[in-house]
Motif scaffolding. Sequence first.
Motif, PDB file in Angstrom:
ATOM      1  N   THR A  29       0.723  -1.228   0.087  1.00 11.52           N
ATOM      2  CA  THR A  29      -0.068   0.002  -0.259  1.00 11.52           C
ATOM      3  C   THR A  29       0.994   1.219   0.085  1.00 11.52           C
ATOM      4  O   THR A  29       0.335   2.566  -0.506  1.00 11.52           O
ATOM      5  CB  THR A  29      -0.841   0.120   1.256  1.00 11.52           C
ATOM      6  N   GLY A  30       2.164   1.259   0.522  1.00  8.57           N
ATOM      7  CA  GLY A  30       2.920   2.246   0.397  1.00  8.57           C
ATOM      8  C   GLY A  30       2.877   3.212   1.678  1.00  8.57           C
ATOM      9  O   GLY A  30       3.466   4.101   1.892  1.00  8.57           O
ATOM     10  N   GLU A  31       2.167   2.663   2.621  1.00  7.55           N
ATOM     11  CA  GLU A  31       1.835   3.157   3.908  1.00  7.55           C
ATOM     12  C   GLU A  31       3.198   3.314   4.694  1.00  7.55           C
ATOM     13  O   GLU A  31       4.026   2.424   4.944  1.00  7.55           O
ATOM     14  CB  GLU A  31       0.693   2.470   4.805  1.00  7.55           C
ATOM     15  N   GLN A  32       3.334   4.444   5.458  1.00  5.34           N
ATOM     16  CA  GLN A  32       4.657   4.734   6.198  1.00  5.34           C
ATOM     17  C   GLN A  32       4.075   4.956   7.626  1.00  5.34           C
ATOM     18  O   GLN A  32       3.361   5.925   7.713  1.00  5.34           O
ATOM     19  CB  GLN A  32       5.611   5.550   5.500  1.00  5.34           C
ATOM     20  N   VAL A  33       4.869   4.364   8.399  1.00  2.00           N
ATOM     21  CA  VAL A  33       4.407   4.643  10.029  1.00  2.00           C
ATOM     22  C   VAL A  33       6.041   4.961  10.684  1.00  2.00           C
ATOM     23  O   VAL A  33       6.744   4.107  10.319  1.00  2.00           O
ATOM     24  CB  VAL A  33       3.791   3.385  10.689  1.00  2.00           C
ATOM     25  N   LEU A  34       5.938   6.059  11.188  1.00  9.31           N
ATOM     26  CA  LEU A  34       7.191   6.347  11.886  1.00  9.31           C
ATOM     27  C   LEU A  34       7.153   5.525  13.257  1.00  9.31           C
ATOM     28  O   LEU A  34       6.227   5.845  14.138  1.00  9.31           O
ATOM     29  CB  LEU A  34       7.384   7.745  12.014  1.00  9.31           C
TER      30      LEU A  34
END
Length: 74
Positions: A29-34
Amino acid sequence: MKLFNKKNKDIPHISLEQSVPVLRCSICTGEQVLCSKDRKTGQLTELMLIRKPSDLFDFCNANGISAEDVQKIY
């Protein structure tokens, strides 16, 4: 009238002696979580969702690091 305009962002601060900032990225999905990764145990703690590049830029400025120092993990 904007209902969901959040003007005061809560930018998390981390202790760089105890943890390392990392981006957990989704291949699909390309989701990025820091996240912060504990230096001793390697445990990840989610800090914030990165919706746009300025979110990561604001976090880096608040913690005194550069965006290149944030490691990406998949």
